[in-house]
Design a protein around this motif. Structure first.
Motif, PDB file in Angstrom:
ATOM      1  N   LYS A 197      71.438  43.837  41.835  1.00 50.24           N
ATOM      2  CA  LYS A 197      70.256  44.199  41.059  1.00 50.24           C
ATOM      3  C   LYS A 197      69.223  44.933  41.904  1.00 50.24           C
ATOM      4  O   LYS A 197      68.506  45.819  41.414  1.00 50.24           O
ATOM      5  CB  LYS A 197      69.635  42.943  40.437  1.00 50.24           C
ATOM      6  N   ASP A 198      69.138  44.595  43.195  1.00 54.45           N
ATOM      7  CA  ASP A 198      68.157  45.255  44.051  1.00 54.45           C
ATOM      8  C   ASP A 198      68.641  46.621  44.523  1.00 54.45           C
ATOM      9  O   ASP A 198      67.827  47.472  44.895  1.00 54.45           O
ATOM     10  CB  ASP A 198      67.812  44.363  45.240  1.00 54.45           C
ATOM     11  N   PHE A 199      69.954  46.859  44.513  1.00 56.10           N
ATOM     12  CA  PHE A 199      70.459  48.214  44.733  1.00 56.10           C
ATOM     13  C   PHE A 199      69.944  49.110  43.601  1.00 56.10           C
ATOM     14  O   PHE A 199      69.494  50.238  43.840  1.00 56.10           O
ATOM     15  CB  PHE A 199      71.990  48.235  44.763  1.00 56.10           C
ATOM     16  N   GLY A 241      63.674  55.495  44.155  1.00 57.01           N
ATOM     17  CA  GLY A 241      63.877  56.795  44.781  1.00 57.01           C
ATOM     18  C   GLY A 241      64.403  56.717  46.195  1.00 57.01           C
ATOM     19  O   GLY A 241      64.204  57.649  46.985  1.00 57.01           O
ATOM     20  N   ASP A 242      65.108  55.623  46.527  1.00 52.28           N
ATOM     21  CA  ASP A 242      65.505  55.412  47.920  1.00 52.28           C
ATOM     22  C   ASP A 242      67.000  55.154  48.117  1.00 52.28           C
ATOM     23  O   ASP A 242      67.418  54.844  49.238  1.00 52.28           O
ATOM     24  CB  ASP A 242      64.728  54.217  48.501  1.00 52.28           C
ATOM     25  N   LEU A 243      67.827  55.260  47.065  1.00 54.23           N
ATOM     26  CA  LEU A 243      69.255  54.964  47.223  1.00 54.23           C
ATOM     27  C   LEU A 243      70.104  56.024  46.520  1.00 54.23           C
ATOM     28  O   LEU A 243      69.873  56.338  45.344  1.00 54.23           O
ATOM     29  CB  LEU A 243      69.589  53.581  46.668  1.00 54.23           C
ATOM     30  N   THR A 244      71.078  56.552  47.257  1.00 56.08           N
ATOM     31  CA  THR A 244      72.051  57.493  46.700  1.00 56.08           C
ATOM     32  C   THR A 244      73.436  56.864  46.723  1.00 56.08           C
ATOM     33  O   THR A 244      73.811  56.199  47.687  1.00 56.08           O
ATOM     34  CB  THR A 244      72.068  58.806  47.508  1.00 56.08           C
ATOM     35  N   LYS A 252      60.041  49.452  54.635  1.00 55.82           N
ATOM     36  CA  LYS A 252      59.099  50.148  53.755  1.00 55.82           C
ATOM     37  C   LYS A 252      57.680  49.669  54.016  1.00 55.82           C
ATOM     38  O   LYS A 252      56.740  50.471  54.075  1.00 55.82           O
ATOM     39  CB  LYS A 252      59.496  49.918  52.297  1.00 55.82           C
ATOM     40  N   GLN A 253      57.516  48.369  54.184  1.00 54.46           N
ATOM     41  CA  GLN A 253      56.197  47.807  54.482  1.00 54.46           C
ATOM     42  C   GLN A 253      55.674  48.322  55.815  1.00 54.46           C
ATOM     43  O   GLN A 253      54.467  48.515  55.988  1.00 54.46           O
ATOM     44  CB  GLN A 253      56.291  46.280  54.497  1.00 54.46           C
ATOM     45  N   SER A 254      56.583  48.553  56.759  1.00 52.20           N
ATOM     46  CA  SER A 254      56.202  49.060  58.081  1.00 52.20           C
ATOM     47  C   SER A 254      56.083  50.575  58.108  1.00 52.20           C
ATOM     48  O   SER A 254      55.844  51.155  59.175  1.00 52.20           O
ATOM     49  CB  SER A 254      57.242  48.624  59.122  1.00 52.20           C
ATOM     50  N   GLU A 255      56.283  51.225  56.953  1.00 54.50           N
ATOM     51  CA  GLU A 255      56.217  52.686  56.824  1.00 54.50           C
ATOM     52  C   GLU A 255      57.209  53.387  57.744  1.00 54.50           C
ATOM     53  O   GLU A 255      56.920  54.425  58.331  1.00 54.50           O
ATOM     54  CB  GLU A 255      54.788  53.184  57.072  1.00 54.50           C
ATOM     55  N   MET A 256      58.415  52.820  57.853  1.00 53.43           N
ATOM     56  CA  MET A 256      59.441  53.395  58.711  1.00 53.43           C
ATOM     57  C   MET A 256      60.713  53.766  57.945  1.00 53.43           C
ATOM     58  O   MET A 256      61.651  54.288  58.538  1.00 53.43           O
ATOM     59  CB  MET A 256      59.797  52.418  59.841  1.00 53.43           C
ATOM     60  N   LEU A 257      60.746  53.512  56.652  1.00 54.49           N
ATOM     61  CA  LEU A 257      61.972  53.744  55.896  1.00 54.49           C
ATOM     62  C   LEU A 257      62.397  55.207  55.927  1.00 54.49           C
ATOM     63  O   LEU A 257      63.597  55.505  55.937  1.00 54.49           O
ATOM     64  CB  LEU A 257      61.788  53.277  54.443  1.00 54.49           C
ATOM     65  N   GLN A 258      61.438  56.119  55.972  1.00 53.04           N
ATOM     66  CA  GLN A 258      61.791  57.535  55.976  1.00 53.04           C
ATOM     67  C   GLN A 258      62.530  57.940  57.251  1.00 53.04           C
ATOM     68  O   GLN A 258      63.228  58.959  57.283  1.00 53.04           O
ATOM     69  CB  GLN A 258      60.542  58.414  55.805  1.00 53.04           C
ATOM     70  N   GLY A 298      65.841  57.109  54.627  1.00 53.75           N
ATOM     71  CA  GLY A 298      66.013  58.408  55.262  1.00 53.75           C
ATOM     72  C   GLY A 298      65.653  59.583  54.380  1.00 53.75           C
ATOM     73  O   GLY A 298      66.148  60.690  54.579  1.00 53.75           O
ATOM     74  N   ASN A 299      64.795  59.353  53.382  1.00 55.89           N
ATOM     75  CA  ASN A 299      64.418  60.412  52.448  1.00 55.89           C
ATOM     76  C   ASN A 299      65.629  61.017  51.742  1.00 55.89           C
ATOM     77  O   ASN A 299      65.713  62.231  51.559  1.00 55.89           O
ATOM     78  CB  ASN A 299      63.615  61.515  53.157  1.00 55.89           C
TER      79      ASN A 299
END
Length: 388
Positions: free
Chosen positions: A91-93, A100-103, A291-297, A331-332
């Protein structure tokens, strides 16, 4: 003792610490870390994950015809999108994709597929053809060229055993079972007598792995902390460590870990739900942490298995198959579904035909996340279009 055997004995951390004589520690004083904003985290699903029951063609009646015992009802699947949907345990996938973060990359495989776990894993880890054998992994070859000097923490494998994907000519990666137990030799500890092998240059590199690698990991852990609650599972613990190393600026390019238990020949519905739940919960906490650490990108997560399962069930489970989906998180990425839905009306002896070669995904990662020419390590496939 040859270089490879020496590395297998001294270059791997699986239980805590490795002791070397004082004279070798002097060679480990200079830092040669690879510094870069982007890194890739690999999560390998060992055993052959059933892709058709992971990302499900719920709108195709043939799915229910072939899987009379283990098909998941269209009423329980989640994240419906163009005839495909996630297993309810994921469900979290579905939430990550909606964010906007999973392909999802569909029908990933390779020509002349092998149904042996060991051999197929080896093919994925070396990125070679199914009829070729090499001693170095694709990431190990990349690190050999990327690291101008020996760098013990360019790649981190969080596991109890080494991973062929990271194996190179130079020891540019470390296998770690528990980073918190890493330590270097103290003056009070007893020296270990080494062979009088003349290859001192290689011994120096191993010393660098011991001193610099351990020190840098401890520094990264000291500079970070866990800011959200992770589940009490092995995969979640490994991803929690990886998050701390990333947030602590270890600057490793590659992190690798795995989850066992996907060889679901029998009792698949219960076992698969359990394993996918563990995967979902661990990865979603990791995702939230970054994401909370602003590093997901800056962090790209790659989830894959050595092969999928056969289209038709065997009664209570599935046997070894071929193509299956891969998942890219962070990774955007473009947060889309790449590739056609599985073609259940056009099978290869009961198996899905692959449409996207896994080496094309590797080429995309190397080119777009690491700024590296993938052809330099022997990958000839063109990158996947529309991933990033």
């Amino acid at each position: 003792m040859n270089r490879r055997n020496f590395l297998s004995i001294t270059g791997t951390f699986t239980g805590g610490m490795l002791l070397l004589p004082d004279f070798l520690h002097a060679y480990g004083a200079q830092s040669n870390l690879v510094v870069g904003a982007q890194c890739v985290v690999f999560v390998q699903l060992n055993g052959g994950n059933d892709g058709l029951n992971t990302f499900i063609p719920y709108d195709n009646p043939l799915y229910y015809d072939y899987r009379t015992k283990i098909a998941l009802s269209k009423d329980v699947v989640v994240g419906k999108n163009k005839g495909m949907a996630f297993h309810p345990a994921l469900k979290d996938f579905a939430q990550m994709q909606q964010n906007g973060d999973l392909t999802v990359i569909q029908n990933v495989g390779y020509p002349e597929p092998i149904r042996s776990h060991f051999r197929s894993q080896e093919i994925w880890q070396t990125a070679t053809d199914s009829n070729k054998y090499v001693n170095e992994g694709w990431l190990g070859r990349y690190l050999d060229l990327q690291c101008k000097e020996h760098d013990p923490t360019a790649g981190i494998n969080l596991d109890a055993i080494d991973n062929l994907a990271l194996k190179g000519i130079e020891p540019n990666s470390i296998t770690v079972k528990d980073p918190n137990r890493f330590k270097v030799k103290s003056d009070k500890e007893e020296n270990v007598i080494l062979s009088d092998n003349p290859q001192l240059d290689f011994v120096c590199k191993i010393a660098n792995s011991v001193t610099e690698g351990s020190d840098e990991i401890q520094k990264a852990l000291a500079k970070s902390k866990t800011e959200i609650s992770y589940p009490k599972t092995g995969l979640a613990k490994n991803l929690e460590w990886i998050a701390r190393l990333i947030k602590g600026n270890l600057n490793s390019k590659i992190y690798y870990t795995s989850l066992n238990g996907f060889d679901t020949h029998d009792n698949q519905l219960a076992i698969h739900e359990r394993k996918l739940t563990e995967l979902n919960d661990a990865l979603f906490r990791f995702y939230q942490d970054l994401k909370q650490s602003e590093m997901l990108q800056n962090v790209t997560v790659v989830v894959f298995s050595e092969f999928g399962r056969r289209v038709k069930d065997n009664g209570n489970g599935t046997d070894h198959g071929t193509a299956a989906p891969m998942f890219i998180i962070g990774g955007n990425n473009k947060a889309t579904v790449l590739g056609d839905n599985p073609d259940l009306s056009n099978l290869d002896n009961g198996d899905l035909k692959y449409k996207i070669d896994f080496r094309s995904v590797y080429a995309s990662l190397l080119q777009q996340k690491m700024g590296f020419d993938y052809s330099k390590i022997g990958i000839k496939n063109e990158p996947v279009v529309g991933l990033f």
